[in-house]
Enzyme design. Structure first.
Site, mmCIF file in Angstrom:
data_model
loop_
_atom_site.group_PDB
_atom_site.id
_atom_site.type_symbol
_atom_site.label_atom_id
_atom_site.label_comp_id
_atom_site.label_asym_id
_atom_site.label_seq_id
_atom_site.Cartn_x
_atom_site.Cartn_y
_atom_site.Cartn_z
ATOM 1 N N ARG A 99 -1.583 -2.993 -18.661
ATOM 2 C CA ARG A 99 -3.048 -2.089 -18.959
ATOM 3 C C ARG A 99 -3.214 -1.141 -17.776
ATOM 4 O O ARG A 99 -3.243 -1.676 -16.814
ATOM 5 C CB ARG A 99 -3.962 -3.230 -18.956
ATOM 6 C CG ARG A 99 -3.862 -4.009 -20.084
ATOM 7 C CD ARG A 99 -4.998 -5.088 -19.924
ATOM 8 N NE ARG A 99 -6.360 -4.358 -20.029
ATOM 9 C CZ ARG A 99 -6.811 -3.856 -20.856
ATOM 10 N NH1 ARG A 99 -6.359 -4.248 -22.224
ATOM 11 N NH2 ARG A 99 -7.967 -3.156 -21.187
ATOM 12 N N THR A 134 -4.006 5.799 -21.964
ATOM 13 C CA THR A 134 -3.568 4.520 -21.261
ATOM 14 C C THR A 134 -2.306 4.204 -21.633
ATOM 15 O O THR A 134 -1.677 4.796 -22.456
ATOM 16 C CB THR A 134 -4.717 3.191 -22.063
ATOM 17 O OG1 THR A 134 -4.277 3.393 -23.361
ATOM 18 C CG2 THR A 134 -6.099 3.520 -21.675
ATOM 19 N N TYR A 158 0.739 -1.249 -0.068
ATOM 20 C CA TYR A 158 0.014 -0.027 -0.099
ATOM 21 C C TYR A 158 0.852 1.289 -0.106
ATOM 22 O O TYR A 158 1.850 1.442 0.898
ATOM 23 C CB TYR A 158 -0.658 -0.053 1.192
ATOM 24 C CG TYR A 158 -2.245 -0.349 0.785
ATOM 25 C CD1 TYR A 158 -3.038 0.541 -0.034
ATOM 26 C CD2 TYR A 158 -2.933 -1.269 1.535
ATOM 27 C CE1 TYR A 158 -4.539 0.348 -0.198
ATOM 28 C CE2 TYR A 158 -4.512 -1.562 1.198
ATOM 29 C CZ TYR A 158 -5.185 -0.676 0.029
ATOM 30 O OH TYR A 158 -6.401 -1.045 -0.053
ATOM 31 N N GLU A 210 -0.633 4.715 -0.484
ATOM 32 C CA GLU A 210 -1.538 6.017 -0.624
ATOM 33 C C GLU A 210 -0.519 7.238 -0.440
ATOM 34 O O GLU A 210 0.090 7.293 0.428
ATOM 35 C CB GLU A 210 -2.699 6.032 0.109
ATOM 36 C CG GLU A 210 -3.812 4.819 -0.118
ATOM 37 C CD GLU A 210 -4.947 4.968 0.699
ATOM 38 O OE1 GLU A 210 -4.962 5.927 1.745
ATOM 39 O OE2 GLU A 210 -5.687 3.937 0.511
ATOM 40 N N ASP A 241 -7.164 13.032 -25.021
ATOM 41 C CA ASP A 241 -6.910 11.536 -24.796
ATOM 42 C C ASP A 241 -6.191 11.031 -25.758
ATOM 43 O O ASP A 241 -6.834 10.584 -26.815
ATOM 44 C CB ASP A 241 -8.364 11.078 -24.475
ATOM 45 C CG ASP A 241 -8.418 9.353 -24.000
ATOM 46 O OD1 ASP A 241 -7.330 8.999 -24.203
ATOM 47 O OD2 ASP A 241 -9.578 9.311 -23.795
ATOM 48 N N LYS A 293 -1.511 0.619 -25.341
ATOM 49 C CA LYS A 293 -1.915 0.343 -26.807
ATOM 50 C C LYS A 293 -0.548 0.796 -27.377
ATOM 51 O O LYS A 293 0.323 -0.528 -27.462
ATOM 52 C CB LYS A 293 -2.829 1.302 -27.098
ATOM 53 C CG LYS A 293 -4.085 1.050 -26.262
ATOM 54 C CD LYS A 293 -5.445 1.936 -26.543
ATOM 55 C CE LYS A 293 -6.609 1.522 -25.783
ATOM 56 N NZ LYS A 293 -7.167 2.614 -24.768
HETATM 57 N N1 DSN Z 1 -11.611 0.259 -25.224
HETATM 58 C C1 DSN Z 1 -10.365 0.730 -25.611
HETATM 59 C C2 DSN Z 1 -10.588 0.515 -27.221
HETATM 60 O O1 DSN Z 1 -10.825 -0.630 -27.791
HETATM 61 O O2 DSN Z 1 -10.169 1.139 -28.022
HETATM 62 C C3 DSN Z 1 -10.682 2.126 -25.459
HETATM 63 O O3 DSN Z 1 -10.365 2.599 -24.189
#
Ligand code: DSN
Length: 442
Positions: A232, A223, A51, A53, A197, A226
């Site tokens: 993730r 994110t 933990y 925080e 984003d 990707k």
């Molecule tokens: N769910 C993702 C996608 O497949 O593009 C976006 O967060």
């Protein structure tokens, strides 16, 4: 022997099945990738026990001296990677990174403006079923029906009319370049802040292959799994003036304890992304996307907006056959060992669980070591699968060919099999994409 194999055979079997699925199929979901062994190993460390925080140097728990080092590494590497003044590496996901920005700048009921989900936007950009659409007054811009590119005149008109507090750029299914400068001009004219984003194309931004939203957007979220090829998870960035608000929105505003093992995996991924080999990888993602797009067009498929500038493409299946649906093609291709997702195309007349399109992306295949010539094979299998009418014999034949081909491009993470899972021996590493050694200063 892997401890899971010893203690939990049912779980072990499912893990091995998933590993085998990933190894023997071709992954074309634009938002997925295969992480490096180092990223995977970092995610599976005892840091999951801790933990922490708070933030480095200011924690609410004892024993944080080493996780502080890890979080500082992740944060400083991300700052260097994106050239951003302030980075928060604690968001558990892209959705939570977006929510943190909402919490930092908005009040309930405030107007926001983002790309419509059906035109490529994301659920968290104001969709009515999502918190962003329930707690704020959400408005949407769309793509132009002719060009299928973002209609900047409509963005400006809507922004002047609505006077949003926040304008959201970035998308989940938009194959073209974002003009963050033009959005910034509109945002500043109407007194809004911009949140970019960049979840899908963060790896392209980090390598200079897509324009950076910095310094045009006040907030940048992403994110990490990707095109960036990390675990993730999520990341939120901003200029120094917003740093305090963003940090207190992430913790204690939205989250409690950060996932320190995942932050370690982010540190590993950012370290890799800072190395020159990552730019070679990112260039190859684009080269592969171009090659796949051209081959599919040659075979009679229509690409939304006529092509792609990034790692993904949206296929309008109706040009090939008006009766084809995204749902059917997704399912047929899955049987054939080709993993894609059905996707709405702009102005789609079908519902989201049916759709007239599929979305394809090249980040995962590029990690496996596929290049332009192999995109021709992939397009041929896609075409055969989509033209099969769902016939089992035709799909099973493709499945056999795909599995044999996929084994020539082994996945980076082979621990499960090496530890004793059933299956063929590893085919060899000749096609594996290089993962960089991260120098200690990175
Ligand atoms: N769910 C993702 C996608 O497949 O593009 C976006 O967060």
């Amino acid at each position: 022997m892997n401890p899971i194999q010893q203690t939990d055979p049912a779980l072990w079997q499912a893990l091995c099945d998933e590993q085998e699925r990933q190894e023997s199929t071709l992954e074309l979901i634009a938002s997925e990738n295969h992480v490096s062994p180092a990223v995977l190993a970092a995610a599976a460390t005892p840091l999951t026990n801790k933990y922490a925080e708070g933030y480095p140097g200011k924690r609410y728990y004892g024993g944080c001296q080493f996780v502080d080092v890890v979080e500082n590494l992740a944060r400083d590497r991300a700052k260097k990677l994106f050239g951003c003044a302030h980075v928060n590496v604690q968001p558990h996901s892209g959705s939570q990174a977006n929510q943190a920005v909402f919490l930092a700048v908005l009040q309930p009921g405030d107007p926001i403006l983002g790309l419509h989900l059906d035109h490529g936007g994301h659920l968290t950009h104001g969709k009515s079923v999502n918190l962003s659409g329930k707690w704020f007054q959400a408005f949407h811009y769309r793509v132009d029906p002719k060009t299928e590119r973002i209609d900047m005149a409509e963005v400006r008109r809507l922004a002047r009319e609505i006077k949003p507090k926040l304008i959201i750029t970035g998308a989940s299914a938009y194959p073209r370049i974002w003009d963050f400068t033009a959005f910034a001009e509109i945002a500043h004219e109407v007194g809004a802040v911009q949140m970019a984003d960049i979840a899908h194309f963060a790896g392209l931004v980090a390598t200079g292959l897509h324009p950076s939203p910095i310094p045009h957007a006040e907030f940048i979220t992403t994110t990490t799994h990707k095109t960036l090829r990390g675990p993730r998870s999520g990341l939120a960035m901003c200029g120094a003036e917003w740093a305090k608000k963003l940090d207190s929105a992430v913790f204690p505003g939205l989250q409690g304890g950060p996932l320190m093992h995942i932050i370690a995996a982010k540190a590993a991924a950012f370290g890799e992304a800072l190395q020159p080999e990552f730019k070679v990888y990112a260039r190859q993602i684009l080269g592969n996307a171009q090659a796949l797009a051209e081959e599919l067009q040659r075979r009679g498929y229509r690409l939304v907006s006529g092509g792609t500038d990034n790692h993904l493409m949206l296929i309008d299946l109706r040009a090939k056959d008006p009766n084809l649906t995204g749902a059917a093609v997704e399912s047929w291709l899955q049987t054939a060992g080709i993993i894609v997702n059905k996707n709405m195309i702009p102005f789609d007349t079908r519902k989201p669980l049916e759709t007239s399109g599929i979305r394809l992306g090249t980040p995962a295949l590029t990690t496996r070591g596929l290049r332009e010539p192999e995109m021709k094979n992939v397009a041929a299998w896609l075409d055969r699968g989509a033209s099969s009418g769902g016939q089992a014999a035709a799909l099973n034949k493709i499945r056999g060919e795909v599995a044999e081909f996929a084994r020539q491009f082994p996945l980076p993470h082979l621990q499960c099999r090496a530890a004793g899972a059933p299956g063929e021996p590893i085919a060899g590493e000749r096609n594996m994409a290089p993962f960089s050694k991260v120098p200690s200063e990175a």
